[in-house]
Design an enzyme around this catalytic site. Structure first.
Site, mmCIF file in Angstrom:
data_model
loop_
_atom_site.group_PDB
_atom_site.id
_atom_site.type_symbol
_atom_site.label_atom_id
_atom_site.label_comp_id
_atom_site.label_asym_id
_atom_site.label_seq_id
_atom_site.Cartn_x
_atom_site.Cartn_y
_atom_site.Cartn_z
ATOM 1 N N SER A 1 0.804 -1.201 0.000
ATOM 2 C CA SER A 1 0.000 0.000 0.000
ATOM 3 C C SER A 1 0.841 1.255 0.000
ATOM 4 O O SER A 1 2.026 1.253 0.276
ATOM 5 C CB SER A 1 -0.875 0.018 1.247
ATOM 6 O OG SER A 1 -0.066 0.065 2.387
ATOM 7 N N ARG B 1 -0.941 -0.106 1.277
ATOM 8 C CA ARG B 1 -1.102 0.063 1.447
ATOM 9 C C ARG B 1 0.045 0.584 0.745
ATOM 10 O O ARG B 1 -0.112 1.109 1.454
ATOM 11 C CB ARG B 1 -1.543 -0.054 1.309
ATOM 12 C CG ARG B 1 -0.230 -0.142 1.817
ATOM 13 C CD ARG B 1 -0.689 0.031 1.648
ATOM 14 N NE ARG B 1 -1.357 0.483 0.926
ATOM 15 C CZ ARG B 1 -1.212 0.401 0.928
ATOM 16 N NH1 ARG B 1 -0.391 1.350 1.904
ATOM 17 N NH2 ARG B 1 -1.287 1.176 1.084
ATOM 18 N N VAL C 1 -6.281 5.470 4.626
ATOM 19 C CA VAL C 1 -4.862 5.207 4.834
ATOM 20 C C VAL C 1 -4.192 4.774 3.536
ATOM 21 O O VAL C 1 -3.057 5.165 3.245
ATOM 22 C CB VAL C 1 -4.667 4.148 5.938
ATOM 23 C CG1 VAL C 1 -3.226 3.679 6.003
ATOM 24 C CG2 VAL C 1 -5.084 4.714 7.297
ATOM 25 N N GLU C 2 -4.891 3.989 2.733
ATOM 26 C CA GLU C 2 -4.300 3.472 1.503
ATOM 27 C C GLU C 2 -4.059 4.557 0.459
ATOM 28 O O GLU C 2 -2.956 4.664 -0.071
ATOM 29 C CB GLU C 2 -5.193 2.377 0.913
ATOM 30 C CG GLU C 2 -5.172 1.073 1.683
ATOM 31 C CD GLU C 2 -3.814 0.414 1.663
ATOM 32 O OE1 GLU C 2 -3.039 0.618 0.708
ATOM 33 O OE2 GLU C 2 -3.511 -0.311 2.631
ATOM 34 N N THR C 3 -5.087 5.336 0.131
ATOM 35 C CA THR C 3 -4.966 6.271 -0.992
ATOM 36 C C THR C 3 -5.525 7.663 -0.709
ATOM 37 O O THR C 3 -5.696 8.442 -1.645
ATOM 38 C CB THR C 3 -5.706 5.713 -2.228
ATOM 39 O OG1 THR C 3 -7.096 5.515 -1.906
ATOM 40 C CG2 THR C 3 -5.100 4.405 -2.689
#
Length: 362
Positions: free
Chosen positions: A8, A24, A138-140
């Protein structure tokens, strides 16, 4: 998937800054120019194409043509390397970057915009809306940081030119390349059109191709799985992913805990890492002091340590659900950031209106 099930943006930030490891790309540089070396004439690429076609039941000519369009990306080989040794992890610094007011506010907007799909996912899989929303945050950052690499280039580079200096993961990426081409064929996508992370993670939830094939779901029934632009598919897929790894409806992710003063007892509790292995009673016998809810917990727990650089570490007692979050990205720091962001987003959510039911007559 024995490294990260999802590589990620958050994982990259953590590994590169490590001041603070699937899911993530804040530290990722721009992709290489289009003129990067092509794999079209390489015999090993042609052999890999034949292997993938046979394993996936795909037309060999289609796979050959697709892989011939892949180009070596030197920046990918740099970004996949581990951070320099000796950099201390720092949970407080990592949390400050991942759990801030702006990201929480954006998460609330995402929740409000897609409440229908979040409620349906919770009803079906038992995963609270705030946890799904926090994963995407949190990821993108809700789609702001998706990664700008052609996934075909990234996976071909890591399959055929994996860098020396770390454990060889080329086999993992060959499997991911095969899953990616299979998905593109099934979805009638041009493999050169899909963008993602330096490691090949795709869309708002940064799923690796094998995770798309195994866990992604057509949330709105339109006949396609689109993790780049379709919130129904994104939300359903994240919730299903958690459920497939054993998310338990209504179970907290962690409890407060004071670690034992005895270093030997502490080492015993930390030995299984984030795998829940101790009953609340056994933790107490070893000198750990759980909060009231933790003492009443019936299942296994893990003592989770979060280092804070030169300061004292932070600790929580993780449940099975904490462990499930780490299946998205095998890092307790990542899991705790998702959990804390989820809590902040839920805190911002307005309380439900009072019941309109009338008071029964006495």
């Amino acid at each position: 998937m024995s490294w990260f099930p999802l590589l990620s943006a958050a994982a990259l930030l953590f590994s590169l800054a490590a001041a603070a490891a699937p899911h993530r790309q804040r530290g990722a540089k721009s992709p290489e120019p289009v003129a990067a070396p092509s794999y079209a004439s390489r015999e090993d690429a042609q052999a890999l194409a034949r292997t993938i076609a046979a394993a996936q039941g795909l037309d060999p000519d289609w796979v050959q043509r697709a892989l011939a369009q892949a180009r070596f990306q030197a920046s990918v080989t740099r970004l996949v390397m581990p951070p320099p040794a000796g950099i201390a992890k720092n949970w407080a610094a990592y949390r400050a970057r991942m759990v801030d007011a702006a990201r929480a506010a954006e998460g609330l907007r995402f929740w409000q915009a897609h409440e229908r799909w979040l409620n349906q996912a919770e009803s079906r899989w038992g995963v609270p809306p705030e946890m799904v929303v926090a994963i995407v945050g949190v990821e993108t950052y809700y789609g702001r940081i998706r990664g700008g690499f052609r996934v075909l280039d990234a996976l071909a580079t890591l399959s055929l030119d994996f860098p020396s200096g770390r454990s060889d993961r080329s086999g993992f990426y060959r499997d991911e390349l095969a899953a990616f081409l299979s998905w593109c064929h099934a979805e009638q996508r041009d493999p050169t059109s899909v963008k993602g992370s330096y490691a090949g993670a795709i869309g708002l939830p940064q799923f690796m191709p094998s995770s798309i094939r195994r866990y992604a779901i057509d949330g709105d029934g339109d006949g396609h799985i689109d993790l780049e632009y379709n919130p129904a598919d994104v939300i359903s897929s994240v919730a299903r992913y958690f459920a497939e790894f054993g998310w338990e409806r209504g179970l907290p992710t962690h409890y407060g805990v004071q670690v034992p003063a005895d270093t030997s007892a502490r080492a015993t509790l930390l030995a299984p890492d984030i795998q829940p292995s101790f009953s609340a009673q056994r933790m107490s016998e070893l000198g750990a002091v759980l909060d009231e809810a933790g003492r009443a917990h019936a299942g296994p727990l893990a003592l989770v340590e979060l280092q804070n650089g030169d300061a004292a570490p932070s600790y929580v007692a993780g449940t099975r659900n904490f462990w499930v979050v780490t299946r998205y990205n095998w890092s307790s720091y990542y899991a705790m950031a998702v959990i804390d962001l989820a809590r902040e987003i839920k805190r911002l959510r307005p309380p439900p209106p009072p019941s309109s039911a009338s008071t029964p007559l006495q």
